[in-house]
Enzyme design. Structure first.
Site, PDB file in Angstrom:
ATOM      1  N   SER A  84       0.837  -1.192   0.000  1.00 15.69           N
ATOM      2  CA  SER A  84       0.000   0.000   0.000  1.00 15.69           C
ATOM      3  C   SER A  84       0.882   1.256   0.000  1.00 15.69           C
ATOM      4  O   SER A  84       1.708   1.438  -0.895  1.00 15.69           O
ATOM      5  CB  SER A  84      -0.947  -0.039   1.203  1.00 15.69           C
ATOM      6  OG  SER A  84      -1.921   0.970   1.126  1.00 15.69           O
ATOM      7  N   ASP A 110       0.065  -4.269  -3.949  1.00 14.71           N
ATOM      8  CA  ASP A 110      -1.037  -3.322  -4.121  1.00 14.71           C
ATOM      9  C   ASP A 110      -0.616  -1.894  -3.749  1.00 14.71           C
ATOM     10  O   ASP A 110      -1.207  -1.260  -2.867  1.00 14.71           O
ATOM     11  CB  ASP A 110      -2.245  -3.749  -3.295  1.00 14.71           C
ATOM     12  CG  ASP A 110      -3.551  -3.568  -4.064  1.00 14.71           C
ATOM     13  OD1 ASP A 110      -3.501  -3.356  -5.296  1.00 14.71           O
ATOM     14  OD2 ASP A 110      -4.635  -3.655  -3.446  1.00 14.71           O
ATOM     15  N   HIS A 184      -7.538  -5.336  -0.730  1.00 18.33           N
ATOM     16  CA  HIS A 184      -6.301  -4.580  -0.562  1.00 18.33           C
ATOM     17  C   HIS A 184      -5.495  -5.032   0.655  1.00 18.33           C
ATOM     18  O   HIS A 184      -4.261  -5.017   0.637  1.00 18.33           O
ATOM     19  CB  HIS A 184      -6.654  -3.098  -0.432  1.00 18.33           C
ATOM     20  CG  HIS A 184      -5.491  -2.177  -0.295  1.00 18.33           C
ATOM     21  ND1 HIS A 184      -4.569  -1.992  -1.298  1.00 18.33           N
ATOM     22  CD2 HIS A 184      -5.086  -1.375   0.743  1.00 18.33           C
ATOM     23  CE1 HIS A 184      -3.656  -1.111  -0.909  1.00 18.33           C
ATOM     24  NE2 HIS A 184      -3.948  -0.736   0.326  1.00 18.33           N
TER      25      HIS A 184
END
Length: 268
Positions: A84, A110, A184
């Site tokens: 992230s 991600d 996610h």
């Protein structure tokens, strides 16, 4: 080196995935980058450079005696990875944004360049193909549910700032795997699935995605810093479900893409 996602995520939320990586002979360093931080990621990128510089002189001091006598780290082959916001910071460090690049491979799980349609500072994506200043092999793992709106929260991985955009702007050699039906935060430990599913759309159990993430990460490390060459990734590119893991991830619906190795390149 592994960099965690934004608040409220902690470095130990990934221990199940990182323990699997370490079981294949890799030393994993996963610093707690902050408790709460701002919209600006500059300090995190500078911290990564400081940690990278500290590794050769300080890491072995934290080894227990039985490891210090037998384990000899190769500080010339260091990969950086992040999830992230941590994926963005890993990209920034690997491109040498604030310090000379000193990593041999890059992994982004991600990654997001920002949130709610706006990049965090400094923005990395330029909306131009192959524009990122990367000269190392790169693995990007994306999720299909990351851009999905969930409850009243902003999307966790908005389109235009996510994994597909990073892959588009990353020059080869680059590898891109997308778990179409996963969320996610699905890389996290089983015991924090409530965190994974509170802010972001997720798919429980988390184990299939976490195991795939660990397996494809190990395959990529074997092919790069592990010195086994691109052959270590070939079978995974043909069939992503065979990424090395003590459990297979056959239940995932996956897409895979690759940008070729340029002439004269070495993966190791």
């Amino acid at each position: 080196m592994f960099l965690h996602a934004y608040f409220p995520i902690r470095n130990y939320f990934y221990w199940q995935m990182l323990e699997h990586v370490a079981s294949h002979g890799y030393i994993v360093v996963a610093p707690q980058m902050y408790d709460i931080t701002s919209w600006n990621t500059t300090d995190e990128m500078l911290d990564v450079a400081s940690i990278r510089g500290w590794l050769p002189r300080g890491l072995v001091n934290f080894f227990p005696p039985y490891l210090a006598a037998t384990v000899k780290p190769d500080f010339g082959r260091v990969a950086i990875a992040g999830h992230s916001r941590g994926g963005k910071v890993a990209f920034g460090a690997a491109t040498g944004l604030f310090s000379p690049p000193s990593f041999s491979a890059l992994v982004a799980l991600d990654p997001v360049d920002g949130a709610t349609g706006h990049p965090t500072i400094p923005p990395l994506l330029k909306n131009s193909r192959n524009s990122l200043n990367l000269k190392i092999p790169t693995l990007i793992v994306g999720t299909g549910l990351g851009p999905v709106e969930y409850r009243l929260f902003p999307t966790c991985a908005p389109k235009g700032l996510g994994h597909a955009d990073f892959f588009r702007e990353t020059p080869g050699p680059a590898y891109h795997f997308v778990a179409l039906e996963q969320g996610h935060q699905d890389f996290l430990n089983d015991d924090v699935d409530f965190v994974a599913c509170f802010l972001c759309e997720c798919k429980t159990p988390l184990a299939p995605m976490r195991r795939f993430g660990a397996g494809i990460l190990v395959s990529f490390l074997h092919a790069t810093v592990g010195g086994k060459g691109p052959e270590a990734l070939l079978e995974v590119l043909v069939n992503p479900h065979v990424a090395p893991s003590s459990w297979r991830s056959r239940s995932l619906n996956l897409l895979a893409g690759v940008k070729p190795i340029p002439p004269g390149w070495s993966m190791g």
